[in-house]
Structure formats: structure tokens, C-alpha cells
Design a protein around this motif. Structure first.
Motif, PDB file in Angstrom:
ATOM      1  N   LYS A  24       0.873  -1.174   0.000  1.00 51.42           N
ATOM      2  CA  LYS A  24       0.000   0.000   0.000  1.00 51.42           C
ATOM      3  C   LYS A  24       0.910   1.225   0.000  1.00 51.42           C
ATOM      4  N   PRO A  25       0.413   2.411  -0.273  1.00 51.57           N
ATOM      5  CA  PRO A  25       1.267   3.603  -0.304  1.00 51.57           C
ATOM      6  C   PRO A  25       1.916   3.889   1.049  1.00 51.57           C
ATOM      7  N   ILE A  26       3.230   4.074   1.041  1.00 54.81           N
ATOM      8  CA  ILE A  26       3.957   4.474   2.249  1.00 54.81           C
ATOM      9  C   ILE A  26       4.926   5.596   1.870  1.00 54.81           C
ATOM     10  N   ARG A  27       5.375   6.331   2.872  1.00 51.96           N
ATOM     11  CA  ARG A  27       6.349   7.391   2.623  1.00 51.96           C
ATOM     12  C   ARG A  27       7.734   6.768   2.441  1.00 51.96           C
ATOM     13  N   TYR A  28       8.364   7.138   1.339  1.00 50.31           N
ATOM     14  CA  TYR A  28       9.690   6.624   1.031  1.00 50.31           C
ATOM     15  C   TYR A  28      10.300   7.528  -0.014  1.00 50.31           C
ATOM     16  N   ARG A  50       0.366  -2.211  -6.216  1.00 48.19           N
ATOM     17  CA  ARG A  50       0.557  -3.543  -6.808  1.00 48.19           C
ATOM     18  C   ARG A  50       0.629  -4.578  -5.679  1.00 48.19           C
ATOM     19  N   GLY A  51      -0.246  -5.565  -5.714  1.00 50.04           N
ATOM     20  CA  GLY A  51      -0.303  -6.569  -4.653  1.00 50.04           C
ATOM     21  C   GLY A  51      -1.160  -6.156  -3.473  1.00 50.04           C
ATOM     22  N   TYR A  52      -1.805  -4.986  -3.560  1.00 43.31           N
ATOM     23  CA  TYR A  52      -2.680  -4.515  -2.477  1.00 43.31           C
ATOM     24  C   TYR A  52      -3.874  -5.458  -2.310  1.00 43.31           C
TER      25      TYR A  52
END
Length: 368
Positions: free
Chosen positions: A40-44, A107-109
Motif C-alpha cells: 500500500k502507499p507508504i512514505r519513502y 501492486r499486490g494490495y
């Protein structure tokens, strides 16, 4: 729904999380995102797609107890802070230069992902009833849960030789903590012991310096795992109840999802042993209930009143005697219930069991 590894579009993502927006920033910060999905979206600080290892988060986030974008650990804090572990999804990207939005994070969520570790805590416990303060530590050790956050990966990030399977389940009650006992052998064991996984544990509140001020109160309780019950020098000794308010948890302690800050009523004693009706069958002249003591049979003779409220009504006194093995069943005739049964018609048999005026348990059986 699990999103594939290719062909990710704003429409696919929007439909998966229930959003009509097709804006990448809106989708990557949407409140409907399932926080327990590993992908899922994370800060990176990276524009291109993340590797599986990078989805765990930056080293800076990990040091704050943030893994996969979730505030999952208070390992740098104190034991009593475990009550505040909320597993909030705080690691969302903000779209800035150091935290760009990436649609590919989906992707893969998995919309239905769940964590590999969850727990349960009873809501009522008695100081004189063994194993009444029961807890469950439920872990998917089969590896079938591939889309949810795996707590094994969180705990093993420290590189320590003591791995997840060797961690001990513990309970934090108010400001006191203690290692739990394995229901199987009544010992304080890790969740995997002698090559077998266990999920049923209990807190012993009848000994080990359990605070008397907690009796007949409701206390905030949190289930957690720790890699050591005892550290030489008294830094940590959770073999017995220990006052841990503001005490640094030098050895990582991880709260268990679904078992954080639960209210448990702790009572001084119970004068009766739980008796339950676990089965009901129809006989030619009435019904028969099968009875069971889920916590073990009483140590002394005691009487129960089994009352049927539907169909009809009736009650019988049933006495357990320690001098002989009782017949664990009791029958009611149709006459005793005050009804004339209709052939081929089924009934709902419901009622209650009492002891000395105290409600012990209820029962309800359909299609009898």
C-alpha cells in the motif's frame, strides 16, 4: 480483492478502495486504504517502485516502531505505553520531494488483508478461578497469509538470535505486567514450545504479587510479546507481576492487534463453578439437556437450578456430588414443561442455569 502486479490504473485502484477520484494523491492518502495490507502507499524517498524489503519502511521509521506504514511497536518507549499502541496508518506519503506519491505501491494490495498476529482477552476474571483470565494469541504460522502484515518480520528486524517463535506472550494490566501461562502445561512458555505452536494462555492473578488494589475494579489490559521474561540484574522480571509504569522496555515488547487497551473486570471471588448446557435432544416424552463444566468440576458438592423458559416453563434442581461421577444430563418431560407437543413441529428450547440465585449461564437450542 488483490490487485495484480501489472496494469495498475487509477480506475482499478479507485474501484478497489471505493473512491470515485482518479487523482493519484487522493488515492494514495485515502481513508479507505486497508492498513493491514503489506503493499500500500507508504512514505519513502524514491520515485520508482519499491522492493518488498523497502515496503517495511525506512530505517528512520523502523526506529520509531513504524513498519509497513503502521505504528506497530513502542520498543523505544516504556511498558505502560503499550496501552497506547493504536496501529495507526501514519506512514502515508505526502507528495513532497522526499515522499512522492507512487500509484505502483498498490501492486499486490489486498482489500481484505489481515495481520498474521491477533489476540483476544477475556472481559471478566476471578482471582480464585484458575485460568479465568484467559487470553488467545492467534498467529498464522502456516504462511498462508501472504498479503497481510507479518509480525514475524517486524520482530525479527533486530537481527537477534531470539526469533518470533521464541517470544513470550505477556499481559499488561494497568501498570503491572506478567508473562502468561500456557494452558496446555501451566508453564510460562513461548508461543512455540517443544516444536508445537500454542494460542491458549492465561494470566495467574491468584499469586505472584498481583496488586490487591486492582481487585473488584475494571483495568485496562494489553496483550504483548516479549523476547525475555527475565533479564539478569532485575532490569526485567516478568516471571511474576512487576510494576512497570515508566519502566523502559529495554528488550522489545510488541502489542498484539485486537488486544490493546481492553477493559477487564477483575473480581475477588466467584462462589460457583460455571455449568453449561451444551446439547439438547428431543426424546419421546420430552427433552434432555447435556451439561458440562468448562472450567473443571467443582471441588465440593454444589447445587444448580436448570430452568427452561421455552417451550413452556419448568425447572429442576440438579446437584453435583464429589463422591460419585454424576450423570451429566437432565431430562424434562413435556408434562413438566406444561405443554402438549405437536407431532412434526420443532421447538426452541431456551433457559438458564443458576446457583444460589446467581446466573451461571444461558442456553438456546433451535429446531428441537
Amino acid at each position: 480483492m488483490i490487485l495484480g502486479s501489472a496494469g495498475i490504473t487509477t480506475s482499478i485502484v479507485g474501484n478497489a478502495i471505493g473512491s470515485s477520484s482518479r487523482d493519484i494523491g487522493t488515492l494514495c492518502t485515502h481513508n479507505n486504504i486497508n492498513k493491514w495490507s503489506k503493499h500500500k502507499p507508504i512514505r519513502y524517498n524514491k520515485v520508482e517502485g519499491l522492493s518488498d524489503e523497502e515496503f517495511k519502511g525506512t530505517s528512520g521509521d523502523n526506529s520509531l516502531g513504524i513498519y509497513y506504514g503502521i505504528k506497530a511497536s513502542t520498543s523505544a518507549g516504556n511498558y505502560n505505553q503499550l496501552h497506547d499502541t493504536n496501529f495507526d496508518y501514519i506512514g502515508k506519503p505526502n507528495g513532497g520531494e522526499l515522499s512522492p506519491f507512487r500509484l505502483g505501491d498498490f501492486r499486490g494490495y489486498d482489500t481484505n488483508a489481515v495481520p498474521t498476529l491477533t489476540g483476544e482477552i477475556t472481559n471478566l476474571a476471578y482471582t480464585n478461578v484458575p485460568k479465568s483470565f484467559n487470553c488467545s494469541v492467534i498467529y498464522d504460522y502456516t504462511g498462508s497469509n501472504t498479503t497481510g502484515i507479518d509480525f514475524r518480520e517486524l520482530i525479527n528486524t533486530d537481527g537477534d538470535a531470539i526469533k518470533f517463535e521464541n517470544y513470550y506472550p505477556c499481559i499488561l494490566v494497568g501498570d503491572y505486567a506478567r508473562g502468561l501461562f500456557n494452558e496446555y502445561n501451566s508453564q510460562q512458555t513461548s508461543i512455540k514450545f517443544n516444536n508445537a505452536w500454542y494460542n491458549k494462555f492465561y494470566a495467574d492473578i491468584s499469586s505472584g504479587n498481583f496488586p490487591t488494589s486492582y481487585i473488584n475494579t475494571k483495568q485496562t489490559c494489553t496483550l504483548f510479546l516479549t523476547r525475555n521474561l527475565y533479564v539478569e540484574g532485575g532490569i526485567t522480571d516478568l516471571r511474576n507481576w512487576q510494576y512497570v509504569k515508566d519502566k523502559a522496555n529495554a528488550y522489545n515488547a510488541f502489542a498484539v492487534p485486537n488486544a490493546v487497551a481492553k477493559k477487564v473486570e477483575i473480581k475477588n471471588y466467584r462462589t460457583y463453578t460455571i455449568l453449561e448446557a451444551i446439547k439438547c435432544i428431543r426424546e419421546s416424552n420430552g427433552v434432555k439437556l447435556t451439561l458440562y463444566f468448562p472450567e473443571g468440576r467443582p471441588q465440593t458438592s454444589t447445587s444448580y437450578i436448570i430452568g427452561i423458559e421455552s417451550p413452556g416453563s419448568g425447572s429442576k434442581k440438579w446437584e453435583y456430588s464429589t463422591s460419585s461421577i454424576p450423570v451429566m444430563s437432565i431430562s424434562f418431560t413435556w408434562s413438566e414443561l406444561g405443554i402438549l407437543p405437536i407431532p412434526n413441529q420443532t421447538y426452541t428450547v431456551s433457559g438458564s442455569i443458576t446457583n444460589g440465585g446467581n446466573l451461571v449461564s444461558n442456553f438456546n437450542f433451535d429446531n428441537i
